[in-house]
Design a protein around this motif. Structure first.
Motif, PDB file in Angstrom:
ATOM      1  N   PRO A 253      -2.251  32.544 118.536  1.00 55.53           N
ATOM      2  CA  PRO A 253      -1.993  33.619 117.576  1.00 55.53           C
ATOM      3  C   PRO A 253      -2.773  34.877 117.989  1.00 55.53           C
ATOM      4  CG  PRO A 253      -2.520  31.570 116.442  1.00 55.53           C
ATOM      5  CD  PRO A 253      -2.797  31.340 117.893  1.00 55.53           C
ATOM      6  N   ASP A 254      -2.216  36.033 117.688  1.00 57.87           N
ATOM      7  CA  ASP A 254      -2.834  37.294 118.096  1.00 57.87           C
ATOM      8  C   ASP A 254      -4.292  37.404 117.671  1.00 57.87           C
ATOM      9  OD1 ASP A 254      -0.452  38.034 119.200  1.00 57.87           O
ATOM     10  OD2 ASP A 254       0.101  39.457 117.627  1.00 57.87           O
ATOM     11  N   THR A 255      -4.569  37.028 116.443  1.00 55.86           N
ATOM     12  CA  THR A 255      -5.934  37.186 115.929  1.00 55.86           C
ATOM     13  C   THR A 255      -6.914  36.260 116.637  1.00 55.86           C
ATOM     14  OG1 THR A 255      -5.368  35.664 114.136  1.00 55.86           O
ATOM     15  CG2 THR A 255      -5.242  38.038 113.669  1.00 55.86           C
ATOM     16  N   TRP A 256      -6.459  35.074 117.034  1.00 63.36           N
ATOM     17  CA  TRP A 256      -7.332  34.154 117.780  1.00 63.36           C
ATOM     18  C   TRP A 256      -7.643  34.726 119.164  1.00 63.36           C
ATOM     19  CZ3 TRP A 256      -5.758  28.296 117.046  1.00 63.36           C
ATOM     20  CH2 TRP A 256      -5.696  28.023 115.677  1.00 63.36           C
ATOM     21  N   TYR A 257      -6.601  35.223 119.789  1.00 64.64           N
ATOM     22  CA  TYR A 257      -6.795  35.769 121.139  1.00 64.64           C
ATOM     23  C   TYR A 257      -7.711  36.994 121.092  1.00 64.64           C
ATOM     24  CZ  TYR A 257      -5.741  37.246 125.889  1.00 64.64           C
ATOM     25  OH  TYR A 257      -5.849  37.593 127.219  1.00 64.64           O
ATOM     26  N   GLU A 258      -7.507  37.840 120.091  1.00 64.00           N
ATOM     27  CA  GLU A 258      -8.359  39.013 119.938  1.00 64.00           C
ATOM     28  C   GLU A 258      -9.822  38.600 119.752  1.00 64.00           C
ATOM     29  OE1 GLU A 258      -7.863  43.002 117.406  1.00 64.00           O
ATOM     30  OE2 GLU A 258      -8.491  41.284 116.175  1.00 64.00           O
ATOM     31  N   LYS A 259     -10.044  37.549 118.985  1.00 62.43           N
ATOM     32  CA  LYS A 259     -11.408  37.069 118.754  1.00 62.43           C
ATOM     33  C   LYS A 259     -12.049  36.609 120.060  1.00 62.43           C
ATOM     34  CE  LYS A 259     -14.817  35.988 115.962  1.00 62.43           C
ATOM     35  NZ  LYS A 259     -15.575  37.063 115.273  1.00 62.43           N
ATOM     36  N   LEU A 260     -11.276  35.928 120.914  1.00 61.82           N
ATOM     37  CA  LEU A 260     -11.803  35.494 122.213  1.00 61.82           C
ATOM     38  C   LEU A 260     -12.231  36.695 123.058  1.00 61.82           C
ATOM     39  CD1 LEU A 260      -9.327  32.637 123.292  1.00 61.82           C
ATOM     40  CD2 LEU A 260     -11.745  32.393 122.661  1.00 61.82           C
ATOM     41  N   LEU A 261     -11.382  37.719 123.093  1.00 59.81           N
ATOM     42  CA  LEU A 261     -11.711  38.909 123.871  1.00 59.81           C
ATOM     43  C   LEU A 261     -12.938  39.622 123.296  1.00 59.81           C
ATOM     44  CD1 LEU A 261      -8.330  40.687 124.803  1.00 59.81           C
ATOM     45  CD2 LEU A 261      -9.902  39.477 126.321  1.00 59.81           C
ATOM     46  N   MET A 262     -12.997  39.737 121.996  1.00 63.96           N
ATOM     47  CA  MET A 262     -14.129  40.424 121.365  1.00 63.96           C
ATOM     48  C   MET A 262     -15.432  39.693 121.613  1.00 63.96           C
ATOM     49  SD  MET A 262     -12.512  41.897 117.812  1.00 63.96           S
ATOM     50  CE  MET A 262     -13.955  42.912 117.426  1.00 63.96           C
ATOM     51  N   ASN A 263     -15.377  38.361 121.621  1.00 66.46           N
ATOM     52  CA  ASN A 263     -16.583  37.583 121.940  1.00 66.46           C
ATOM     53  C   ASN A 263     -16.989  37.796 123.390  1.00 66.46           C
ATOM     54  OD1 ASN A 263     -16.818  36.481 119.392  1.00 66.46           O
ATOM     55  ND2 ASN A 263     -15.684  34.617 119.882  1.00 66.46           N
ATOM     56  N   HIS A 264     -15.996  37.832 124.284  1.00 65.99           N
ATOM     57  CA  HIS A 264     -16.290  38.043 125.705  1.00 65.99           C
ATOM     58  C   HIS A 264     -16.960  39.397 125.934  1.00 65.99           C
ATOM     59  CE1 HIS A 264     -15.823  37.786 130.052  1.00 65.99           C
ATOM     60  NE2 HIS A 264     -15.286  39.002 130.035  1.00 65.99           N
ATOM     61  N   TYR A 265     -16.452  40.416 125.234  1.00 64.52           N
ATOM     62  CA  TYR A 265     -16.994  41.755 125.420  1.00 64.52           C
ATOM     63  C   TYR A 265     -18.125  42.078 124.426  1.00 64.52           C
ATOM     64  CZ  TYR A 265     -13.307  42.704 128.746  1.00 64.52           C
ATOM     65  OH  TYR A 265     -12.493  42.665 129.866  1.00 64.52           O
ATOM     66  N   LYS A 266     -18.552  41.058 123.685  1.00 61.51           N
ATOM     67  CA  LYS A 266     -19.679  41.171 122.756  1.00 61.51           C
ATOM     68  C   LYS A 266     -19.458  42.290 121.727  1.00 61.51           C
ATOM     69  CE  LYS A 266     -23.082  39.302 126.021  1.00 61.51           C
ATOM     70  NZ  LYS A 266     -22.085  38.809 127.003  1.00 61.51           N
ATOM     71  N   LEU A 267     -18.275  42.301 121.164  1.00 67.11           N
ATOM     72  CA  LEU A 267     -17.941  43.331 120.152  1.00 67.11           C
ATOM     73  C   LEU A 267     -17.978  42.753 118.740  1.00 67.11           C
ATOM     74  CD1 LEU A 267     -14.919  44.996 121.982  1.00 67.11           C
ATOM     75  CD2 LEU A 267     -17.245  45.892 121.759  1.00 67.11           C
TER      76      LEU A 267
END
Length: 267
Positions: A253-267
């Motif tokens: 789901p879009d929101t799950w994927y966004e969360k993964l990216l945000m964690n990777h970029y420490k946002l």
């Protein structure tokens, strides 16, 4: 008969690695640079070409065709990086990036297609980026320009396939090149709402490039594609997690994927 190959942006990095490798494989290779007279450490021929100048593009293509009588492969590699929060990045710099990464490759395709149609054969390989498959924070403009080139590749391939021409994209991940030095970096403004996170991510991006793969990996992949009779439309060349990130975007789901990216970029 040796195939005639034109590689844009061949003075350094991935373009230089591709052109050098194909030269070793006995292809007739022409590399391009805005200032080819400054490029003296390459085994292949160099011609002047600026992807922002249509006259320059047409002249370079005509030079190759006049010399060799044909043009079999275009590798649209010339490109430019850009970083910055969308709010802080000057719109003129965004337009400039699209001129180089999107409209420039289109103009080069337009210049070579008449000769390829005449031959009833040819391959156009557009070098995009794994970043073009997702909107990356602080690299949104770069992601958008490369993603747009991916879609133009699909459209053009359908238009020219019956003419004997293949148009494919190759999306590299992080490779150890000097791309970071040529990027436009939006300054880290003192008053910016993104100051701290953007500064952290600038360092993270540079570390990824420094730890990237050898550009020869990309060169070997391009060589294999040139030799493939019926190539795929899209290729991804990078580390396992880089390629897997594209798969995850398709299935999560879009929101799950966004969360993964945000964690990777420490946002």
């Amino acid at each position: 008969m040796s195939k005639v190959v034109l590689v844009t942006g061949a003075s350094s990095g991935i373009g230089k690695a591709i052109a050098s490798f194909l030269h070793q494989k006995n292809y007739i290779v022409y590399g391009t640079s805005r200032n080819p007279q400054h490029v003296t450490d390459v085994p292949f021929k160099m011609v002047a070409l600026d992807v922002l100048n249509t006259v320059s593009i047409k002249k370079a293509v005509e030079e190759v065709i006049t010399s060799e009588g044909r043009l079999d492969v275009l590798i649209n590699n010339a490109g430019k990086g850009i970083t910055g929060p969308i709010e802080d990045t000057p719109t003129e710099e965004m337009k400039s990036n699209f001129d180089t990464n999107f409209f420039g490759p289109i103009e080069v395709m337009k210049a070579v297609l008449p000769q390829m149609r005449k031959q009833k054969s040819g391959k156009i390989i557009n070098v995009t980026s794994i970043a073009g498959y997702m909107g990356l924070p602080f690299r949104g403009v770069y992601s958008a320009s490369k993603g747009a080139l991916e879609l133009i590749t699909e459209a053009t391939n359908m238009e020219v396939k019956k003419l004997g021409i293949d148009v494919v994209s190759v999306a590299p991940g992080d490779f150890a090149t000097n791309i970071a030095s040529g990027r436009y970096h939006t300054p880290v403004f003192e008053e910016s709402a993104y100051k701290e996170k953007y500064a952290e991510n600038l360092a993270l991006m540079d570390n990824h490039v420094d730890a990237g793969m050898d550009p020869k990996v990309m060169a070997k992949a391009i060589y294999k594609i040139i030799k493939t009779k019926n190539p795929k439309i899209h290729y991804k060349i990078g580390g396992f997690m880089e390629k897997f990130s594209i798969v995850l975007k398709r299935i999560l789901p879009d929101t799950w994927y966004e969360k993964l990216l945000m964690n990777h970029y420490k946002l």
